[in-house]
Design a protein around this motif. Structure first.
Motif, mmCIF file in Angstrom:
data_model
loop_
_atom_site.group_PDB
_atom_site.id
_atom_site.type_symbol
_atom_site.label_atom_id
_atom_site.label_comp_id
_atom_site.label_asym_id
_atom_site.label_seq_id
_atom_site.Cartn_x
_atom_site.Cartn_y
_atom_site.Cartn_z
ATOM 1 N N HIS A 135 53.012 30.491 10.566
ATOM 2 C CA HIS A 135 51.582 30.055 10.873
ATOM 3 C C HIS A 135 50.656 30.509 9.458
ATOM 4 C CE1 HIS A 135 47.620 30.085 12.837
ATOM 5 N NE2 HIS A 135 47.558 31.398 12.318
ATOM 6 N N SER A 136 51.054 31.086 8.643
ATOM 7 C CA SER A 136 50.628 31.411 7.312
ATOM 8 C C SER A 136 50.057 30.254 6.423
ATOM 9 C CB SER A 136 51.246 32.215 6.337
ATOM 10 O OG SER A 136 52.661 31.718 5.933
ATOM 11 N N ILE A 137 50.721 29.025 6.544
ATOM 12 C CA ILE A 137 50.709 27.744 6.123
ATOM 13 C C ILE A 137 49.206 27.420 6.331
ATOM 14 C CG2 ILE A 137 50.951 25.482 6.175
ATOM 15 C CD1 ILE A 137 53.951 27.863 6.283
ATOM 16 N N HIS A 138 48.661 27.559 7.433
ATOM 17 C CA HIS A 138 47.319 27.075 7.846
ATOM 18 C C HIS A 138 46.037 27.935 7.204
ATOM 19 C CE1 HIS A 138 44.200 25.402 10.344
ATOM 20 N NE2 HIS A 138 43.995 26.594 10.953
ATOM 21 N N HIS A 139 46.486 29.199 6.669
ATOM 22 C CA HIS A 139 45.668 30.159 6.143
ATOM 23 C C HIS A 139 45.787 29.880 4.484
ATOM 24 C CE1 HIS A 139 44.123 32.472 9.429
ATOM 25 N NE2 HIS A 139 45.326 32.116 10.119
ATOM 26 N N SER A 140 46.527 29.257 3.946
ATOM 27 C CA SER A 140 46.884 29.134 2.429
ATOM 28 C C SER A 140 45.981 28.635 1.612
ATOM 29 C CB SER A 140 48.345 28.705 2.645
ATOM 30 O OG SER A 140 48.336 27.369 2.643
ATOM 31 N N SER A 141 44.962 28.031 2.047
ATOM 32 C CA SER A 141 43.878 27.201 1.378
ATOM 33 C C SER A 141 42.990 28.011 1.145
ATOM 34 C CB SER A 141 43.363 26.061 1.950
ATOM 35 O OG SER A 141 42.464 25.497 1.255
ATOM 36 N N LYS A 142 42.425 28.160 -0.027
ATOM 37 C CA LYS A 142 41.271 28.985 -0.624
ATOM 38 C C LYS A 142 39.798 28.267 -0.265
ATOM 39 C CE LYS A 142 42.698 30.437 -4.721
ATOM 40 N NZ LYS A 142 42.665 30.964 -6.024
ATOM 41 N N VAL A 200 35.040 39.957 15.830
ATOM 42 C CA VAL A 200 34.189 40.170 15.063
ATOM 43 C C VAL A 200 33.233 39.235 14.765
ATOM 44 C CG1 VAL A 200 34.019 41.039 12.699
ATOM 45 C CG2 VAL A 200 35.800 41.988 13.781
ATOM 46 N N PRO A 201 32.001 39.671 14.738
ATOM 47 C CA PRO A 201 30.769 38.458 14.075
ATOM 48 C C PRO A 201 31.018 38.082 12.695
ATOM 49 C CG PRO A 201 29.919 40.472 14.645
ATOM 50 C CD PRO A 201 31.448 40.638 15.066
ATOM 51 N N GLU A 202 30.569 37.053 12.337
ATOM 52 C CA GLU A 202 30.193 36.815 10.964
ATOM 53 C C GLU A 202 29.485 37.409 10.383
ATOM 54 O OE1 GLU A 202 30.680 32.799 8.106
ATOM 55 O OE2 GLU A 202 29.453 32.742 9.933
ATOM 56 N N VAL A 203 29.179 38.307 9.420
ATOM 57 C CA VAL A 203 28.227 38.945 8.784
ATOM 58 C C VAL A 203 28.174 38.720 7.379
ATOM 59 C CG1 VAL A 203 27.297 41.264 8.303
ATOM 60 C CG2 VAL A 203 28.452 40.793 10.553
ATOM 61 N N GLU A 204 29.251 39.157 6.511
ATOM 62 C CA GLU A 204 29.072 38.539 4.992
ATOM 63 C C GLU A 204 29.906 37.378 4.981
ATOM 64 O OE1 GLU A 204 31.803 41.072 2.807
ATOM 65 O OE2 GLU A 204 32.519 41.889 4.535
ATOM 66 N N LYS A 205 29.655 36.810 4.065
ATOM 67 C CA LYS A 205 30.244 35.401 3.592
ATOM 68 C C LYS A 205 31.677 35.516 3.411
ATOM 69 C CE LYS A 205 30.129 31.435 0.080
ATOM 70 N NZ LYS A 205 30.242 30.521 1.280
ATOM 71 N N PRO A 206 32.506 34.942 4.284
ATOM 72 C CA PRO A 206 34.006 35.050 3.895
ATOM 73 C C PRO A 206 34.558 34.515 2.649
ATOM 74 C CG PRO A 206 33.275 33.763 6.006
ATOM 75 C CD PRO A 206 32.214 34.009 5.148
ATOM 76 N N ILE A 207 35.588 35.141 2.426
ATOM 77 C CA ILE A 207 36.511 34.599 1.131
ATOM 78 C C ILE A 207 37.689 34.355 1.812
ATOM 79 C CG2 ILE A 207 37.662 35.396 -1.091
ATOM 80 C CD1 ILE A 207 35.541 37.705 -1.157
ATOM 81 N N TYR A 208 38.168 32.955 1.639
ATOM 82 C CA TYR A 208 39.081 32.282 2.315
ATOM 83 C C TYR A 208 40.386 32.689 1.560
ATOM 84 C CZ TYR A 208 35.195 30.278 4.544
ATOM 85 O OH TYR A 208 33.997 30.250 5.150
ATOM 86 N N GLY A 209 41.546 32.236 2.383
ATOM 87 C CA GLY A 209 42.986 32.220 1.802
ATOM 88 C C GLY A 209 43.930 33.333 2.365
ATOM 89 N N LEU A 210 45.020 33.689 1.583
ATOM 90 C CA LEU A 210 45.776 34.810 1.922
ATOM 91 C C LEU A 210 45.346 36.178 1.351
ATOM 92 C CD1 LEU A 210 48.800 32.625 1.752
ATOM 93 C CD2 LEU A 210 47.911 33.346 3.961
ATOM 94 N N HIS A 262 37.810 34.248 11.051
ATOM 95 C CA HIS A 262 39.593 34.286 11.235
ATOM 96 C C HIS A 262 40.303 33.913 9.803
ATOM 97 C CE1 HIS A 262 43.129 34.050 13.119
ATOM 98 N NE2 HIS A 262 43.623 32.880 12.718
ATOM 99 N N HIS A 263 39.765 33.007 9.292
ATOM 100 C CA HIS A 263 40.188 32.557 7.885
ATOM 101 C C HIS A 263 39.766 33.401 6.670
ATOM 102 C CE1 HIS A 263 42.396 28.501 8.471
ATOM 103 N NE2 HIS A 263 41.462 28.709 9.695
ATOM 104 N N ALA A 264 39.174 34.390 6.900
ATOM 105 C CA ALA A 264 38.463 35.434 5.737
ATOM 106 C C ALA A 264 39.637 36.424 5.214
ATOM 107 C CB ALA A 264 37.225 36.017 6.095
ATOM 108 N N THR A 265 39.418 36.934 4.324
ATOM 109 C CA THR A 265 40.632 37.818 3.475
ATOM 110 C C THR A 265 39.911 39.152 3.565
ATOM 111 O OG1 THR A 265 39.754 37.292 1.293
ATOM 112 C CG2 THR A 265 41.758 35.911 2.344
ATOM 113 N N GLN A 266 38.586 39.438 3.828
ATOM 114 C CA GLN A 266 38.016 40.498 3.588
ATOM 115 C C GLN A 266 38.703 41.499 4.701
ATOM 116 O OE1 GLN A 266 36.072 37.899 3.445
ATOM 117 N NE2 GLN A 266 34.120 38.186 2.689
ATOM 118 N N VAL A 267 38.987 42.852 4.409
ATOM 119 C CA VAL A 267 39.706 43.624 5.306
ATOM 120 C C VAL A 267 39.420 43.886 6.777
ATOM 121 C CG1 VAL A 267 40.205 46.084 5.779
ATOM 122 C CG2 VAL A 267 40.542 45.259 3.459
#
Length: 284
Positions: free
Chosen positions: A107-114, A216-226, A189-194
């Motif tokens: 599944h990590s493949i789907h999350h591997s794009s920044k 979890v609702p979207e609050v701060e701008k997500p940073i994408y990737g792994l 779901h695609h964000a890397t913030q803790v």
């Protein structure tokens, strides 16, 4: 049986083209050539591999269907029931794909794009069915839903999830955000913030996350990737990046029971605490 995903491919191409055009007009760098190449290559590979593995999946579902408890006539009430059960199965498949490294390796493949755009939706695994992901739906043919209907509903869910991979849609009406998975929910779901890690596992209905405490609702701008990004756009390296890391952990001079933990414990687990799981990072 014609795969609805194959029928939807022209629509996917059209929508990616429209999004690309709009992001260029807005002077927003949502796409890069190398990243898009990686995503589209993974998508093509997934279709090709899936053509073969779907034979295995159909055979498994058909075998179980022989021993079904009931035989459902697929009228509207049973189609709605199948939709709900399929979405429930997807939630648990998706959630466990983030809590077991064996499933995460695919599944990590789907999350591997920044990047987060419609081409990211096509960045799909080549090894998912080979590692038994389809077994999360095995009870559906046993209950009495035909393999054709089970696989069709799975495909419809996948098609729905395509359009939520975009930053061009901010928020939808509150009633829709309450019930359904949306671009806002899936960006989390695609964000890397803790605080965003391993959250919002929904397929179509976001209600499962709200029921089982993973919303979890979207609050701060997500940073994408792994959490630790892979530095490649080569589709073959993307497809097997996490499997390679699993193999490297297996080579360590540690007891077999510990080696197995590297395979089945949550991603980030380590016997010497050199790495952290998402739960450990949240505690800290």
């Amino acid at each position: 049986m014609i795969d609805p995903v194959l029928i939807a491919i022209p629509l996917f191409v059209l929508l990616i083209s429209v999004e690309l055009f709009l992001t260029v007009k807005l002077k927003y760098e949502a796409y890069t050539k190398s990243d898009t190449f990686g995503s589209l290559s993974m998508g093509v590979g997934s279709v090709l591999v899936g053509g073969a593995t779907k034979i295995i999946v159909f055979a498994a579902y058909s075998f179980v269907y022989q021993y079904r408890l009931f035989s459902f006539e697929m009228n509207l009430p049973f189609i709605v029931l199948l939709f709900l059960l399929d979405d429930f199965c997807y939630y648990w498949f998706h959630r466990l794909s983030h809590s077991s490294r064996f499933l995460w390796a695919s599944h990590s493949i789907h999350h591997s794009s920044k990047k987060y755009n419609l081409s990211t939706a096509i960045r799909q695994t080549w090894t998912g069915d080979l590692t038994g992901a389809f077994l999360f739906w095995i009870l559906l043919p046993f209950i009495g839903f035909s393999p054709e209907w089970v696989m069709t509903m799975k495909a419809i869910s996948l098609i729905y999830q395509f359009w939520i991979h975009t930053e061009l849609i901010s928020k939808l009406p509150s009633w829709y955000e309450f019930l359904f998975n949306t671009p806002s929910h899936h960006r989390v779901h695609h964000a890397t913030q803790v605080n965003y890690l391993d959250r919002n596992h929904a397929g179509v209905l976001i209600i499962w996350d709200k029921l089982f405490g993973t919303f979890v609702p979207e609050v701060e701008k997500p940073i994408y990737g792994l959490v630790t990004n892979i530095k490649t756009f080569n589709p073959f390296k993307i497809a097997f990046a996490e499997w390679k890391l699993v193999f490297e952990d297996f080579k360590k001079k540690i007891p077999l029971t510990v080696k197995l933990k590297y395979l089945f414990m949550p991603p980030g687990w380590s016997h010497d605490n050199s790495r952290k799981t998402s739960a450990q990072m949240r505690e800290e």
